[in-house]
Design an enzyme around this catalytic site. Structure first.
Site, PDB file in Angstrom:
ATOM      1  N   GLY A  45       0.843  -1.192   0.000  1.00  0.00           N
ATOM      2  CA  GLY A  45       0.000   0.000   0.000  1.00  0.00           C
ATOM      3  C   GLY A  45       0.872   1.233   0.000  1.00  0.00           C
ATOM      4  N   GLN A  50       3.100   9.949   1.449  1.00  0.00           N
ATOM      5  CA  GLN A  50       4.404   9.283   1.322  1.00  0.00           C
ATOM      6  C   GLN A  50       5.137   9.664   0.036  1.00  0.00           C
ATOM      7  OE1 GLN A  50       2.627   5.206   2.347  1.00  0.00           O
ATOM      8  NE2 GLN A  50       4.678   5.046   3.194  1.00  0.00           N
ATOM      9  N   CYS A  98       6.799  -0.372   6.813  1.00  0.00           N
ATOM     10  CA  CYS A  98       6.333   0.814   6.109  1.00  0.00           C
ATOM     11  C   CYS A  98       7.429   1.287   5.169  1.00  0.00           C
ATOM     12  CB  CYS A  98       6.014   1.909   7.136  1.00  0.00           C
ATOM     13  SG  CYS A  98       5.443   3.442   6.397  1.00  0.00           S
ATOM     14  N   LEU A  99       7.069   1.639   3.941  1.00  0.00           N
ATOM     15  CA  LEU A  99       8.073   2.084   2.967  1.00  0.00           C
ATOM     16  C   LEU A  99       8.759   3.375   3.425  1.00  0.00           C
ATOM     17  CD1 LEU A  99       6.182   1.369  -0.389  1.00  0.00           C
ATOM     18  CD2 LEU A  99       8.055   0.034   0.619  1.00  0.00           C
ATOM     19  N   HIS A 140      -3.451   0.927   8.367  1.00  0.00           N
ATOM     20  CA  HIS A 140      -2.074   1.427   8.271  1.00  0.00           C
ATOM     21  C   HIS A 140      -2.009   2.617   7.298  1.00  0.00           C
ATOM     22  CE1 HIS A 140       2.455   0.943   8.039  1.00  0.00           C
ATOM     23  NE2 HIS A 140       2.196   1.726   6.998  1.00  0.00           N
ATOM     24  N   GLU A 141      -2.579   2.444   6.108  1.00  0.00           N
ATOM     25  CA  GLU A 141      -2.525   3.526   5.112  1.00  0.00           C
ATOM     26  C   GLU A 141      -3.321   4.740   5.586  1.00  0.00           C
ATOM     27  OE1 GLU A 141      -0.314   3.330   2.973  1.00  0.00           O
ATOM     28  OE2 GLU A 141       0.021   1.199   3.257  1.00  0.00           O
ATOM     29  N   HIS A 144      -1.582   7.233   7.714  1.00  0.00           N
ATOM     30  CA  HIS A 144      -0.728   8.202   7.009  1.00  0.00           C
ATOM     31  C   HIS A 144      -1.504   9.475   6.675  1.00  0.00           C
ATOM     32  CE1 HIS A 144       2.985   6.028   6.562  1.00  0.00           C
ATOM     33  NE2 HIS A 144       2.404   4.978   6.017  1.00  0.00           N
TER      34      HIS A 144
HETATM   35 ZN   LIG Z   1       3.282   3.128   5.888  1.00  0.00          ZN
END
Ligand SMILES: [Zn+2]
Length: 189
Positions: A45, A50, A98-99, A140-141, A144
């Site tokens: 995701g 991000q 997480c990226l 999670h997304e 953000h």
């Molecule tokens: Zn993340």
């Protein structure tokens, strides 16, 4: 276009993102770019903040998780102007990454069931409920979009232990197979 991914400590990751209008310039391009950037970085995701855009949009493609959960195989969607309207059920633990926080994985507790509303790419309004792995990825997304990182949700002891690692990551002390933007670097908006 593949964007560099914004790393932990950058202020854009701490902003509460805003809804977009139907005619937000470049909306469908932005969604294509989110997918492309996510695939390039091999994530499940990716949320718009991000890549430096503080808007309430994220994309998910659960297919890499299909081995753990077959229902993830065809879970591919873009979520626009997402709002969670209900969170219920026990808090369940699961390990997340997480990226924006390369190479760090921690167990996080999250609600089992959620109800969300959002628009899709055709600007159709949806209300849906999710649980299990799908709810996990959405939560999670979604965080953000509210300026929350998954490491905010670990216990106080883990949080203290993570402080040094997070500091190092925000200074660029990590290896990632994708381009990144560190705190202090400008993001192209
Ligand atoms: Zn993340």
């Amino acid at each position: 276009m593949i964007y560099p991914i914004v790393v932990y400590g950058h202020p854009v990751l701490r902003k509460v993102a805003e809804d977009v209008d139907k005619d937000y310039p470049g909306l469908s391009q932005l969604i294509d770019d989110l997918f492309e950037t996510m695939y390039h970085a091999e994530g499940l995701g990716l949320a718009a903040p991000q890549i430096g855009k503080s808007v309430r949009i994220f994309v998910i493609d659960g297919s890499p998780a299909a081995e753990d959960d077959p229902s993830m195989a065809d879970f591919k969607k873009a979520f626009i102007n997402v709002h969670i309207t209900e969170r219920t059920g026990d808090l369940l633990p699961m390990t997340e990454g997480c990226l924006s926080i390369p190479n760090l994985r921690e167990e996080v507790n999250r609600e089992a069931h959620i109800r969300i509303e959002y628009y899709d790419l055709n600007w159709e309004y949806h209300q849906e409920t999710y649980d299990g792995y799908k709810a996990r990825v959405i939560l999670h997304e979604y965080d953000h979009l509210d300026g929350i990182m998954f490491t905010d949700r670990v216990g106080p002891l883990r949080k203290r232990l993570l402080k040094g690692k997070l500091n190092a990551i925000s200074k660029g002390m990590f290896e990632a197979d994708y381009k990144t933007i560190l705190p202090g670097q400008k993001v192209k908006v």
